[in-house]
Design a protein around this motif. Sequence first.
Motif, PDB file in Angstrom:
ATOM      1  N   ASP A 107       0.808  -1.219   0.000  1.00 16.32           N
ATOM      2  CA  ASP A 107       0.000   0.000   0.000  1.00 16.32           C
ATOM      3  C   ASP A 107       0.841   1.269   0.000  1.00 16.32           C
ATOM      4  O   ASP A 107       0.323   2.368   0.200  1.00 16.32           O
ATOM      5  N   PRO A 109       3.964   3.785  -1.951  1.00  9.43           N
ATOM      6  CA  PRO A 109       4.405   4.111  -3.311  1.00  9.43           C
ATOM      7  C   PRO A 109       5.331   3.035  -3.875  1.00  9.43           C
ATOM      8  O   PRO A 109       6.098   2.409  -3.132  1.00  9.43           O
ATOM      9  N   ASN A 155       1.095  -2.895 -14.271  1.00  7.71           N
ATOM     10  CA  ASN A 155      -0.024  -3.434 -13.495  1.00  7.71           C
ATOM     11  C   ASN A 155      -0.579  -4.633 -14.226  1.00  7.71           C
ATOM     12  O   ASN A 155      -0.476  -4.719 -15.441  1.00  7.71           O
ATOM     13  N   GLY A 183      -5.932   6.500 -12.433  1.00  2.80           N
ATOM     14  CA  GLY A 183      -6.169   5.390 -11.512  1.00  2.80           C
ATOM     15  C   GLY A 183      -6.384   4.085 -12.239  1.00  2.80           C
ATOM     16  O   GLY A 183      -6.707   4.063 -13.435  1.00  2.80           O
ATOM     17  N   ASP A 193      -9.651   6.523  -6.207  1.00  7.22           N
ATOM     18  CA  ASP A 193      -8.294   6.087  -5.865  1.00  7.22           C
ATOM     19  C   ASP A 193      -7.304   6.541  -6.947  1.00  7.22           C
ATOM     20  O   ASP A 193      -6.818   5.749  -7.749  1.00  7.22           O
ATOM     21  N   GLN A 194      -7.018   7.821  -6.946  1.00  7.19           N
ATOM     22  CA  GLN A 194      -6.135   8.392  -7.957  1.00  7.19           C
ATOM     23  C   GLN A 194      -4.674   8.241  -7.550  1.00  7.19           C
ATOM     24  O   GLN A 194      -4.319   8.317  -6.376  1.00  7.19           O
ATOM     25  N   GLN A 195      -3.844   8.033  -8.568  1.00  4.01           N
ATOM     26  CA  GLN A 195      -2.410   7.857  -8.368  1.00  4.01           C
ATOM     27  C   GLN A 195      -1.645   8.910  -9.164  1.00  4.01           C
ATOM     28  O   GLN A 195      -2.058   9.302 -10.256  1.00  4.01           O
ATOM     29  N   ILE A 197       1.544   9.290 -11.262  1.00  2.00           N
ATOM     30  CA  ILE A 197       2.488   8.429 -11.979  1.00  2.00           C
ATOM     31  C   ILE A 197       3.548   9.313 -12.629  1.00  2.00           C
ATOM     32  O   ILE A 197       3.216  10.212 -13.395  1.00  2.00           O
ATOM     33  N   SER A 210       4.829   5.323  -8.866  1.00  2.00           N
ATOM     34  CA  SER A 210       3.392   5.450  -8.672  1.00  2.00           C
ATOM     35  C   SER A 210       3.117   5.642  -7.192  1.00  2.00           C
ATOM     36  O   SER A 210       3.580   4.854  -6.364  1.00  2.00           O
ATOM     37  N   ALA A 211       2.366   6.695  -6.847  1.00  2.00           N
ATOM     38  CA  ALA A 211       2.071   6.981  -5.447  1.00  2.00           C
ATOM     39  C   ALA A 211       0.634   7.468  -5.319  1.00  2.00           C
ATOM     40  O   ALA A 211       0.141   8.208  -6.190  1.00  2.00           O
ATOM     41  N   PRO A 212      -0.070   7.073  -4.253  1.00  2.53           N
ATOM     42  CA  PRO A 212      -1.429   7.588  -4.048  1.00  2.53           C
ATOM     43  C   PRO A 212      -1.431   9.107  -4.004  1.00  2.53           C
ATOM     44  O   PRO A 212      -0.551   9.722  -3.392  1.00  2.53           O
TER      45      PRO A 212
END
Length: 297
Positions: A107, A109, A155, A183, A193-195, A197, A210-212
Amino acid sequence: MRLVWTIIFALATGAAFAASPEDDYIAARDKAISAIATMESANEPVETRDAAGTKALADLEKRLSAILGPLAVAGFPATGTINIESLSDSDIGFGMLDGLRYAKSDDRPSLVATTRGLLERWLQSRAAEMDASFRLPAGIDAALKLDAFYTQAINSDAAFTGTLDFPLKKPEGADIAFARLGGWAQDIGPNPDQQVIVTLVKGNSVMIASAPAAPPVPKIAACDALWASADAAAQKFQEAYQASDLKDQKAYDAGNAAWEKGDADYRACMGEHLPGEPVFPALLAQAQELADHMAGK
């Protein structure tokens, strides 16, 4: 004397054409893929195939670690695990980008590191895909602008959809610095839940972090209204399809088209409005910090 020069020339020629560590890695990877495909064709037990796959991935991870060396990016561990999840083309996680993934936990980055050479080879293989839905451009710049690149490269169980691109300042020494907000999801529609990148290419080094999103991306009423309207229209088409004795395909297709257009309109709306929201400077700063850390700052 002629014999001496002949020997020197032969040695030099042999050195020039010696396989590089990247060549050796690709050869070992393809050999393992072929071996597992042969085992599957022979209906060997799943346990046997899984054991062979695990062993091969461990060998490939070791090879990649030797090619990449230890990672030195703030916030990420020095050692990583192989990014590819399977060597069987019947499994999820097959064909992902050749590289190592670094993360302190699931969970937190994550960062996928590879080389420019390995990325270019991977893109060339995608450019030659027979299935157009998996095809990617061979050029790095063009590929980074496509959501499909992130879906296929880093992913395995969801599709990536972008919300907007950040106006990054390219760190000193970097060849490419590109950042996108978006996301991963298995369905269309608003994705909270956006990331963030960020991809950085510097010399032979390529990193994709990639990080929340921090802070989280807020809801925007105008964009939610667009999606709600499209969703309601799609639901009516789907109800008409279910009510039809002949299962009217036109109604089914119209429902899907309404959802797809609603999703595209929603993300376009978010991309237009989000830069004016109070959270945007912090999101941009997060993307810039990731890029700067990857560049060695």
